[in-house]
Design an enzyme around this catalytic site. Sequence first.
Site, short mmCIF file in Angstrom:
data_model
loop_
_atom_site.label_atom_id
_atom_site.label_comp_id
_atom_site.label_asym_id
_atom_site.label_seq_id
_atom_site.Cartn_x
_atom_site.Cartn_y
_atom_site.Cartn_z
N GLU A 95 1.01 -1.01 -0.17
CA GLU A 95 -0.02 -0.16 0.04
C GLU A 95 0.75 1.24 0.09
O GLU A 95 2.13 1.25 0.44
CB GLU A 95 -0.80 0.10 1.30
CG GLU A 95 -1.95 -1.08 1.19
CD GLU A 95 -2.94 -0.95 2.27
OE1 GLU A 95 -2.66 -0.49 3.07
OE2 GLU A 95 -4.16 -1.64 1.94
N CYS A 108 3.80 8.65 0.45
CA CYS A 108 4.23 7.73 1.40
C CYS A 108 4.28 6.56 0.70
O CYS A 108 3.37 5.81 0.28
CB CYS A 108 3.17 7.63 2.52
SG CYS A 108 3.92 6.43 4.16
N CYS A 115 6.72 -6.32 7.60
CA CYS A 115 7.68 -5.68 8.14
C CYS A 115 8.14 -6.51 9.37
O CYS A 115 7.25 -7.20 10.25
CB CYS A 115 7.42 -4.39 8.85
SG CYS A 115 8.73 -3.57 9.63
N CYS A 119 7.00 -3.54 15.49
CA CYS A 119 6.24 -2.83 16.54
C CYS A 119 5.02 -2.82 17.04
O CYS A 119 4.13 -3.03 16.06
CB CYS A 119 6.39 -1.26 15.92
SG CYS A 119 8.05 -0.90 15.42
N CYS A 122 1.61 -1.00 15.60
CA CYS A 122 1.84 -0.85 13.89
C CYS A 122 1.13 -2.08 13.12
O CYS A 122 1.51 -3.32 13.37
CB CYS A 122 3.12 -0.83 13.63
SG CYS A 122 3.36 -0.75 11.74
N GLY A 164 7.19 -1.41 5.91
CA GLY A 164 8.71 -1.99 5.91
C GLY A 164 9.36 -0.95 6.67
O GLY A 164 9.25 0.07 6.57
N GLU A 165 10.43 -1.64 6.83
CA GLU A 165 11.71 -0.83 7.44
C GLU A 165 12.51 -0.54 6.47
O GLU A 165 13.59 -1.58 5.97
CB GLU A 165 12.40 -1.53 8.74
CG GLU A 165 13.78 -1.19 9.14
CD GLU A 165 13.75 0.21 9.68
OE1 GLU A 165 13.19 0.64 10.34
OE2 GLU A 165 14.49 1.07 8.83
N SER A 192 12.47 7.18 6.85
CA SER A 192 12.23 7.02 8.34
C SER A 192 12.57 5.53 8.67
O SER A 192 12.22 4.52 8.18
CB SER A 192 10.58 7.05 8.40
OG SER A 192 10.20 6.85 9.72
N SER A 215 11.92 6.82 14.14
CA SER A 215 10.56 6.47 14.98
C SER A 215 10.97 5.85 16.38
O SER A 215 11.61 5.14 16.64
CB SER A 215 9.87 5.31 14.21
OG SER A 215 8.59 5.12 14.89
N LEU A 216 10.82 7.03 17.27
CA LEU A 216 11.47 7.10 18.71
C LEU A 216 10.54 6.40 19.66
O LEU A 216 10.76 5.18 20.19
CB LEU A 216 11.75 8.50 19.20
CG LEU A 216 12.79 8.46 20.48
CD1 LEU A 216 14.08 7.74 20.09
CD2 LEU A 216 12.91 9.69 20.93
N ASN A 217 9.36 7.02 19.78
CA ASN A 217 8.22 6.31 20.64
C ASN A 217 8.34 5.95 22.14
O ASN A 217 7.47 5.39 22.71
CB ASN A 217 7.89 5.17 19.86
CG ASN A 217 7.67 5.65 18.43
OD1 ASN A 217 7.11 6.57 18.00
ND2 ASN A 217 8.10 4.53 17.57
N ASN A 291 -2.93 6.01 15.70
CA ASN A 291 -4.19 6.01 15.09
C ASN A 291 -4.59 4.24 15.25
O ASN A 291 -4.08 3.40 14.91
CB ASN A 291 -3.72 5.85 13.41
CG ASN A 291 -3.07 7.21 12.96
OD1 ASN A 291 -4.10 7.96 12.88
ND2 ASN A 291 -1.90 7.25 12.51
N CYS A 336 -0.48 6.57 9.45
CA CYS A 336 0.85 5.98 10.00
C CYS A 336 0.54 4.67 11.05
O CYS A 336 -0.72 4.46 11.71
CB CYS A 336 1.38 6.84 11.05
SG CYS A 336 2.36 7.93 10.30
S1 SF4 Z 1 6.31 1.13 12.56
FE1 SF4 Z 1 7.57 0.87 10.74
S2 SF4 Z 1 9.37 -0.18 11.49
FE2 SF4 Z 1 7.75 -0.52 12.97
S3 SF4 Z 1 6.46 -2.48 12.37
FE3 SF4 Z 1 5.50 -0.86 11.44
S4 SF4 Z 1 6.33 -0.67 9.37
FE4 SF4 Z 1 7.71 -1.78 10.59
#
Ligand code: SF4
Length: 358
Positions: A95, A108, A115, A119, A122, A164-165, A192, A215-217, A291, A336
């Site tokens: 997507e 985006c 991935c 996380c 996500c 994805g990363e 990112s 992406s710190l969080n 989200n 996101c």
């Molecule tokens: S936030 Fe990014 S790195 Fe983390 S699981 Fe989702 S897609 Fe992967």
Amino acid sequence: MPTQTSPNLVGASRAEIAALLGELDPRPYRAAQVYQWLARRLAGSLEEMTNLPKSLKESLARRAVICDPEIVEVRRGEEGTAKFALAYPDGTVVEAVAMPMEGHTTLCLSSQAGCAVGCVFCVTGILGAGRNLSGGEIFGQYRAIMRREGLVGTSVNVVFMGMGEPLLNLPGVTRAVELLSETVSPRRITVSTSGIVPGLAKLAALERRPKLAVSLNATTQEQRERLMPIAARWTLDELLDALRSFPLERGRRITFEYVMLAGINDSLDDARRLPRLLRGIPCKVNLIPLNPDERYLAGFSAPAEETISAFAGVLAAAHVNVTVRWSKGRDVAAACGQLRGGIPLGASAAPSPAPTRS
Ligand code: SF4
């Protein structure tokens, strides 16, 4: 006739196109013309290449294809945000999202189908690992959306914040950035990462270096490990040290994304710790209220608006450049952490092999 395995001109370098042209027309400018039609003018077919002889186009058509992922679904949100499901010939679906902004569109893109980072907030992470996309496949998302939406020639920002990363697919992302840079300044491209420390040095070494978002969080190692399993491999301290020495061009800053989760990372103590952690890093902080994905992120919720404002206020008082990103596209699950490549959640997502430390 080209076959399904015929080479794809989308994503090919000038040298690769020259090799495909071979004896058909060995003059270097011919390969450059084809490359420019594909990478700069985003031509969708050889017929569109009006300065190429017909006989050459016919011969080339027998050797190669021009193949972008097919847009198999578009969901449009109230704010003009559009989410696209794009299918590749092998059946992989990813997507990507287009968001109209003031004076430009932000696209985006996805760098992987799925991935492995996992996380917990996500949806893509819940799906688990998929395959890496090649540079041409990533660039194909851009080409397909630009053409479909009539955006060719308009001002566009590109962010690698889809599925994805990116730093676990550096060859694909590097190539895609190269191709994108033909029409989009690297200053308008952002990669990112969740914090793949060895990948940062490789990103820093790129000739056309995009902007960096992290992406710190979390504000403690324990909290980060709970939210982002990757933090057990590359710790918060290691990540921040690597970022302190990340080369930044004049005026550039690293963007820290901070997904806000009620009762988890939204306390005033977190807000006070954050500026101390980021000391010495030219940066800005994007606060992103979670989200929600009703079915799969149960247990997490976004903080109340007053909590977010108070958090932002502490950062601002500490002279941190902070914005709150009320994500566009929630109504079409395009925000996101909501991209899933058309894969129904709960379906057979491959198990996530842990990213290896290199
Ligand atoms: S936030 Fe990014 S790195 Fe983390 S699981 Fe989702 S897609 Fe992967």
